[in-house]
Motif scaffolding. Structure first.
Motif, PDB file in Angstrom:
ATOM      1  N   ILE A 191      -2.276 -57.364   3.875  1.00  0.00           N
ATOM      2  CA  ILE A 191      -1.821 -57.651   5.240  1.00  0.00           C
ATOM      3  C   ILE A 191      -0.943 -58.900   5.289  1.00  0.00           C
ATOM      4  CG2 ILE A 191      -3.868 -58.982   5.928  1.00  0.00           C
ATOM      5  CD1 ILE A 191      -2.429 -56.251   8.162  1.00  0.00           C
ATOM      6  N   ILE A 192      -1.061 -59.750   4.296  1.00  0.00           N
ATOM      7  CA  ILE A 192      -0.184 -60.926   4.207  1.00  0.00           C
ATOM      8  C   ILE A 192       0.740 -60.743   3.003  1.00  0.00           C
ATOM      9  CG2 ILE A 192      -0.085 -63.436   3.838  1.00  0.00           C
ATOM     10  CD1 ILE A 192      -1.423 -62.949   6.460  1.00  0.00           C
ATOM     11  N   THR A 193       2.016 -60.503   3.268  1.00  0.00           N
ATOM     12  CA  THR A 193       3.014 -60.490   2.205  1.00  0.00           C
ATOM     13  C   THR A 193       4.202 -61.282   2.719  1.00  0.00           C
ATOM     14  OG1 THR A 193       4.145 -58.526   3.062  1.00  0.00           O
ATOM     15  CG2 THR A 193       2.372 -58.136   1.485  1.00  0.00           C
ATOM     16  N   ASN A 194       5.086 -61.697   1.827  1.00  0.00           N
ATOM     17  CA  ASN A 194       6.180 -62.541   2.326  1.00  0.00           C
ATOM     18  C   ASN A 194       7.074 -61.786   3.299  1.00  0.00           C
ATOM     19  OD1 ASN A 194       7.379 -60.983   0.389  1.00  0.00           O
ATOM     20  ND2 ASN A 194       8.452 -62.664  -0.645  1.00  0.00           N
ATOM     21  N   THR A 195       7.188 -60.462   3.121  1.00  0.00           N
ATOM     22  CA  THR A 195       8.049 -59.725   4.045  1.00  0.00           C
ATOM     23  C   THR A 195       7.368 -59.490   5.398  1.00  0.00           C
ATOM     24  OG1 THR A 195       7.359 -57.658   2.990  1.00  0.00           O
ATOM     25  CG2 THR A 195       9.421 -58.614   2.257  1.00  0.00           C
ATOM     26  N   LEU A 196       6.052 -59.210   5.374  1.00  0.00           N
ATOM     27  CA  LEU A 196       5.353 -59.010   6.650  1.00  0.00           C
ATOM     28  C   LEU A 196       5.246 -60.306   7.450  1.00  0.00           C
ATOM     29  CD1 LEU A 196       2.462 -56.518   5.897  1.00  0.00           C
ATOM     30  CD2 LEU A 196       4.165 -56.309   7.695  1.00  0.00           C
ATOM     31  N   LEU A 197       5.166 -61.428   6.752  1.00  0.00           N
ATOM     32  CA  LEU A 197       5.047 -62.713   7.455  1.00  0.00           C
ATOM     33  C   LEU A 197       6.237 -62.946   8.386  1.00  0.00           C
ATOM     34  CD1 LEU A 197       3.497 -65.002   4.726  1.00  0.00           C
ATOM     35  CD2 LEU A 197       2.502 -64.433   6.948  1.00  0.00           C
ATOM     36  N   SER A 198       7.394 -62.407   8.013  1.00  0.00           N
ATOM     37  CA  SER A 198       8.561 -62.557   8.894  1.00  0.00           C
ATOM     38  C   SER A 198       8.333 -61.813  10.207  1.00  0.00           C
ATOM     39  CB  SER A 198       9.817 -62.026   8.205  1.00  0.00           C
ATOM     40  OG  SER A 198      10.003 -62.684   6.974  1.00  0.00           O
ATOM     41  N   GLU A 199       7.606 -60.685  10.133  1.00  0.00           N
ATOM     42  CA  GLU A 199       7.314 -59.950  11.367  1.00  0.00           C
ATOM     43  C   GLU A 199       6.272 -60.693  12.201  1.00  0.00           C
ATOM     44  OE1 GLU A 199       6.762 -55.773  11.071  1.00  0.00           O
ATOM     45  OE2 GLU A 199       8.430 -55.535   9.666  1.00  0.00           O
ATOM     46  N   PHE A 243      -5.204 -63.497  14.212  1.00  0.00           N
ATOM     47  CA  PHE A 243      -6.335 -63.635  13.291  1.00  0.00           C
ATOM     48  C   PHE A 243      -6.295 -62.558  12.214  1.00  0.00           C
ATOM     49  CE2 PHE A 243      -7.692 -65.810  17.083  1.00  0.00           C
ATOM     50  CZ  PHE A 243      -8.413 -66.893  16.602  1.00  0.00           C
ATOM     51  N   PHE A 244      -6.531 -62.977  10.998  1.00  0.00           N
ATOM     52  CA  PHE A 244      -6.675 -62.047   9.879  1.00  0.00           C
ATOM     53  C   PHE A 244      -8.013 -62.351   9.212  1.00  0.00           C
ATOM     54  CE2 PHE A 244      -2.182 -62.660  10.614  1.00  0.00           C
ATOM     55  CZ  PHE A 244      -1.687 -61.369  10.607  1.00  0.00           C
ATOM     56  N   CYS A 245      -9.058 -61.648   9.648  1.00  0.00           N
ATOM     57  CA  CYS A 245     -10.396 -61.987   9.186  1.00  0.00           C
ATOM     58  C   CYS A 245     -10.887 -60.964   8.168  1.00  0.00           C
ATOM     59  CB  CYS A 245     -11.354 -62.037  10.366  1.00  0.00           C
ATOM     60  SG  CYS A 245     -10.868 -63.258  11.586  1.00  0.00           S
ATOM     61  N   PHE A 246     -11.211 -61.434   7.017  1.00  0.00           N
ATOM     62  CA  PHE A 246     -11.758 -60.605   5.938  1.00  0.00           C
ATOM     63  C   PHE A 246     -10.944 -59.331   5.736  1.00  0.00           C
ATOM     64  CE2 PHE A 246     -15.054 -63.220   7.805  1.00  0.00           C
ATOM     65  CZ  PHE A 246     -15.471 -63.924   6.689  1.00  0.00           C
ATOM     66  N   PRO A 247      -9.645 -59.491   5.473  1.00  0.00           N
ATOM     67  CA  PRO A 247      -8.827 -58.294   5.261  1.00  0.00           C
ATOM     68  C   PRO A 247      -9.166 -57.613   3.932  1.00  0.00           C
ATOM     69  CG  PRO A 247      -7.507 -60.288   4.943  1.00  0.00           C
ATOM     70  CD  PRO A 247      -8.852 -60.731   5.432  1.00  0.00           C
ATOM     71  N   ASP A 248      -8.771 -56.354   3.851  1.00  0.00           N
ATOM     72  CA  ASP A 248      -8.945 -55.574   2.629  1.00  0.00           C
ATOM     73  C   ASP A 248      -8.250 -56.304   1.473  1.00  0.00           C
ATOM     74  OD1 ASP A 248      -9.012 -53.663   0.634  1.00  0.00           O
ATOM     75  OD2 ASP A 248      -8.588 -51.994   1.990  1.00  0.00           O
ATOM     76  N   PRO A 249      -8.984 -56.638   0.402  1.00  0.00           N
ATOM     77  CA  PRO A 249      -8.358 -57.429  -0.669  1.00  0.00           C
ATOM     78  C   PRO A 249      -7.356 -56.666  -1.527  1.00  0.00           C
ATOM     79  CG  PRO A 249     -10.770 -57.294  -0.948  1.00  0.00           C
ATOM     80  CD  PRO A 249     -10.416 -56.386   0.171  1.00  0.00           C
ATOM     81  N   HIS A 250      -7.391 -55.346  -1.541  1.00  0.00           N
ATOM     82  CA  HIS A 250      -6.468 -54.556  -2.382  1.00  0.00           C
ATOM     83  C   HIS A 250      -6.278 -55.235  -3.737  1.00  0.00           C
ATOM     84  CE1 HIS A 250      -5.348 -51.587   0.601  1.00  0.00           C
ATOM     85  NE2 HIS A 250      -5.229 -52.553   1.480  1.00  0.00           N
ATOM     86  N   PHE A 251      -7.323 -55.178  -4.535  1.00  0.00           N
ATOM     87  CA  PHE A 251      -7.343 -55.943  -5.790  1.00  0.00           C
ATOM     88  C   PHE A 251      -6.251 -55.557  -6.780  1.00  0.00           C
ATOM     89  CE2 PHE A 251     -11.782 -56.592  -4.410  1.00  0.00           C
ATOM     90  CZ  PHE A 251     -11.785 -57.971  -4.433  1.00  0.00           C
ATOM     91  N   LYS A 252      -5.961 -54.269  -6.874  1.00  0.00           N
ATOM     92  CA  LYS A 252      -5.022 -53.837  -7.914  1.00  0.00           C
ATOM     93  C   LYS A 252      -3.627 -54.415  -7.678  1.00  0.00           C
ATOM     94  CE  LYS A 252      -7.150 -49.324  -8.469  1.00  0.00           C
ATOM     95  NZ  LYS A 252      -6.985 -47.939  -7.957  1.00  0.00           N
ATOM     96  N   GLN A 253      -3.001 -54.809  -8.773  1.00  0.00           N
ATOM     97  CA  GLN A 253      -1.669 -55.401  -8.724  1.00  0.00           C
ATOM     98  C   GLN A 253      -0.688 -54.511  -7.952  1.00  0.00           C
ATOM     99  OE1 GLN A 253      -0.497 -58.307 -10.480  1.00  0.00           O
ATOM    100  NE2 GLN A 253       1.473 -57.996  -9.468  1.00  0.00           N
ATOM    101  N   ARG A 254      -0.708 -53.222  -8.266  1.00  0.00           N
ATOM    102  CA  ARG A 254       0.289 -52.354  -7.639  1.00  0.00           C
ATOM    103  C   ARG A 254      -0.035 -52.041  -6.178  1.00  0.00           C
ATOM    104  NH1 ARG A 254      -1.731 -47.001  -8.448  1.00  0.00           N
ATOM    105  NH2 ARG A 254       0.222 -46.082  -7.742  1.00  0.00           N
ATOM    106  N   LYS A 255      -1.178 -52.504  -5.723  1.00  0.00           N
ATOM    107  CA  LYS A 255      -1.544 -52.301  -4.317  1.00  0.00           C
ATOM    108  C   LYS A 255      -1.234 -53.539  -3.485  1.00  0.00           C
ATOM    109  CE  LYS A 255      -3.910 -48.294  -4.049  1.00  0.00           C
ATOM    110  NZ  LYS A 255      -3.738 -47.299  -3.019  1.00  0.00           N
ATOM    111  N   HIS A 256      -0.635 -54.543  -4.114  1.00  0.00           N
ATOM    112  CA  HIS A 256      -0.477 -55.801  -3.399  1.00  0.00           C
ATOM    113  C   HIS A 256       0.399 -55.699  -2.165  1.00  0.00           C
ATOM    114  CE1 HIS A 256      -2.070 -58.706  -6.702  1.00  0.00           C
ATOM    115  NE2 HIS A 256      -2.966 -57.873  -6.217  1.00  0.00           N
TER     116      HIS A 256
END
Lengths: 423, 299
Positions: free
Chosen positions: B208-216, B191-204
């Motif tokens: 918690i969901i990125t293409n590289t982390l999804l592999s993990e 479950f990933f519920c209401f994660p930190d949005p990290h709005f800034k582009q350079r904080k993307h």
């Protein structure tokens, strides 16, 4: 005073030596010690790039706009410009890594200046300059290690934890914004190795946490497994050419790990502390601000090499900022026995091995005298000084003059990977 | 704006006093926590309770508040096992530990990444009574709150059918150390519920969901396992759905599936963050994905 050599790399036949000094690359012909190839990175880091200039300008504009619209102008726009704070680590214009392709037709270096992988065609028949730059691929973050696959795949690992795959060719470079990582760690990467096993391809990555990850390739979204054995950062991964099922890893621990990496099996931990302790100095103590009552001298692994000679499997280890090379024998049952601590006069910066004849090249941190030393690795696994004046010849070819040691680029930075956090 | 204006000194003093009260409360709670031998996975000897039972009340959230952000890249002093085999799960789920064989009767199968104040955990506990459920949270005080909450629930319901022995929490950085906790294919739900949005582009990359982390995540999830995401930030929802859709190891589950899945409705209503969004009449976006089989040519 000459600036010491930072990286050394011999080709497999032992005919040529590739070296880096600051922002210069050189190729030495080992039959006569002549410089047969050279290249200098001319990207000037003291001058802000156009991109940066533009950024500064636009921020100024933004500031102006803000003031017009809003009187209590908070310094929002200003804070967005990444200006290095005082005391920040300076960026050096140097080559961080050097690799040859399997067929040795290409040389790839990575630069800190513009975060690029620089690809050269190596044409040893060219008598003027055997290095011809064919591509300079810029990456979003600073590359720290590369590995070259056998299909000219160039695998680049960066300080942000991401790994990119590109190809060695003379096509124009891709805009760095268009690059997407094929895999990533949430930690700075320290080494990457492309390898084949059982007819499949894999990428091995080591990071500043203590992780070693094995990932399928090219389907790099499928993780095979992690290897758990280190407590501190991992700095070096080495796969012996005589047995690609093995991996030897080292970093900030007092030991190396010997793995059957495909089977996720730790075969042995090779303890170094007692062997290397006599060669550690005050420079191996943590910086004063990190000093604790129980602090000890810290070991960091610079290089791991292996050599197979008459069925004997020899392991060579260089610990950062020490004046010795440790050699071991890896037995058939994977037990590891210390053979020799080969000591020279000054600290060794880097070593490389030319596998055909078992000759070891070492770059030495000294102000006067030979900056490269050559040793022979005998069939008994013992290193001895080679009877040759090639070290002197190579030193003569180094024209990089500096006023004093203070002008040396950082030669020992692996230990900075160690985590010090307290919160 | 009818608030009485206070001078700066008064404000500062009040803030300090409030912080002292919060700290005092947490210190007291920590004593209780230790007495109750509650599971932490460091090897500390549990403090024996000499003078009878420690008093257990449900903890009060306002003493544990912590800002909603944490830098996932920083070298927090985290405790985590060297490998999944080194993890002492019996400290977290003592009732699922078989003393004779010194082994766990069950493995964690459901993970709530960034579990916040633990609302989802407590609602999932009765729904999956024979499954171990773990919340991971990076903020220290929030984790302590959930720990205290679980202690209190276990104590309060120790004679009930639903006794909350199957839920637990630990402080951890899932982005860095997930594979230290879970073996390949161990999880069935994340479950990933209401994660930190990290709005800034350079904080993307901090998301918690990125293409590289999804592999993990695909690594710790078994084939057919499900990733649940919910957020009140539409941009983040689009981002998460896009990255999951692009990832070759995941496929989107449709609206019909969402409607029949009980976890979706729990996730929609149960979490503290979700209830806050409802109170503020905000929107909530859901996206769920199934973990696909590992390609045959991969290990």
């Amino acid at each position: 005073m000459k600036h010491p050599f930072q990286l050394l790399l011999a080709n497999s036949k032992g005919t040529h030596l590739f070296v880096s000094v600051k922002n210069h690359l050189q190729v030495y012909d080992l039959s006569n010690g002549n410089v047969v190839g050279s290249w200098s990175d001319t990207v000037d880091i003291s001058v802000p790039s156009k991109k940066q200039e533009k950024k500064v300008a636009s921020v100024e504009e933004l500031k102006g706009d803000k003031k017009l619209k809003n009187n209590d102008a908070k310094p929002v726009a200003v804070a967005k410009t990444p200006v290095p704070i005082q005391g920040a680590t300076p960026i050096y214009n140097y080559i961080r890594s050097l690799n040859l392709s399997k067929d040795e037709k290409y040389l790839v270096g990575t630069t800190d200046s513009d975060k690029a992988a620089v690809i050269f065609e190596v044409d040893l028949a060219n008598s003027e300059n055997c290095l011809k730059i064919i591509k300079r691929q810029i990456f979003p973050k600073r590359p720290c290690a590369v590995s070259i696959g056998d299909d000219s795949d160039l695998i680049v690992a960066d300080k942000f934890g991401d790994v990119y795959a590109t190809t060695i060719d003379s096509e124009p470079p891709v805009d760095e914004k268009a690059l997407t990582p094929i895999l990533g760690h949430v930690s700075m990467l320290s080494d990457v190795k492309f390898t084949r096993f059982n007819g499949k391809k894999f990428i091995l990555t080591g990071d500043r946490d203590e992780h070693i990850r094995i990932t399928n390739y090219p389907k790099a979204y499928v993780v095979k497994n992690w290897l758990f054995g280190h407590h501190e950062f991992v700095s070096t991964l080495h796969i012996p050419s005589y047995d690609p099922s093995l991996l030897i890893s080292g970093g900030g621990d007092d030991y190396l790990c010997l793995w059957k990496w495909y089977d996720n099996k730790l075969l042995a931990k090779i303890e170094l502390r007692d062997l290397i302790a006599p060669y550690l100095t005050e420079a191996h103590m943590p910086a004063e601000r990190f000093l604790k009552p129980d602090s000890v001298k810290e070991i960091s692994i610079t290089k791991i090499l292996t050599h197979s000679v008459d069925d004997k499997k020899i392991l060579l280890v260089l610990c950062e900022n020490t004046n010795c090379i440790l050699t071991f024998e890896i037995a058939g049952d994977f037990s590891v026995k210390h053979l020799q601590t080969f000591v020279t006069k000054d600290s060794i910066i880097d070593i490389c091995l030319e596998e055909t004849s078992g000759r070891v090249f070492a770059s030495i941190d000294r102000e006067e005298g030979d900056l490269v030393e050559l040793y022979d690795l005998g069939p008994d696994g013992q290193l001895s000084v080679a009877s040759t004046n090639m070290g002197t010849k190579i030193t003569e070819g180094n024209h990089c003059q500096v006023e004093s040691r203070q002008n040396f680029y950082p030669l020992y930075y692996i230990n900075t990977l160690r985590k010090r956090s307290e919160h | 704006m009818a608030k009485p204006v206070k001078d700066k000194e008064t404000q500062l003093r009040e803030q300090q006093e409030a912080e002292t009260r919060r700290r005092q409360y947490r210190t007291n709670q920590e004593e209780t926590r230790k007495k109750l031998k509650h599971a932490r996975f460091e090897e500390s000897e549990p403090v024996e309770d000499t003078d009878g039972k420690a008093q257990v009340h449900l903890p009060r959230k306002r003493f544990y508040r912590q800002r909603a952000h944490s830098n996932p890249f920083s070298d927090h002093r985290l405790e985590y096992p060297r490998s999944p085999e080194d993890m002492k799960w019996e400290k977290l789920y003592p009732q699922y530990h078989d003393k004779d064989s010194d082994s766990m009767l069950s493995k964690v199968e459901i993970a709530d990444i960034g579990c916040g104040y633990g609302g989802l955990l407590t609602k999932l506990a009765p729904e999956y009574p024979s499954t171990l459920i773990l919340g991971m949270e990076i903020r220290v005080q929030v984790t302590q709150y959930v720990e205290d909450r679980i202690i209190a629930l276990r104590e309060k319901h120790k004679d009930d059918e639903v006794n909350f022995q199957n839920i637990s929490v630990l402080r951890g950085n899932a982005m860095k150390f997930l594979p230290n906790f879970f073996q390949k294919g161990q999880l069935s739900k994340m479950f990933f519920c209401f994660p930190d949005p990290h709005f800034k582009q350079r904080k993307h990359k901090a998301r918690i969901i990125t293409n590289t982390l999804l592999s993990e995540y695909a690594y710790v999830l078994r084939e057919g396992g499900v990733v649940y995401t919910i957020t009140d930030v539409e941009d983040l929802h689009i981002w998460m759905a896009k990255h999951l859709e692009e990832h070759p190891m995941f496929e989107r589950l449709d609206k019909a599936w969402e409607e029949q899945d009980k976890c979706v409705s729990i996730m929609y209503n149960a979490t503290e963050e979700g209830q806050k969004v409802t109170r503020n009449k905000g929107s909530k976006w859901i996206a769920c994905f199934r973990r696909l089989p590992t390609p045959e040519d991969c290990d």
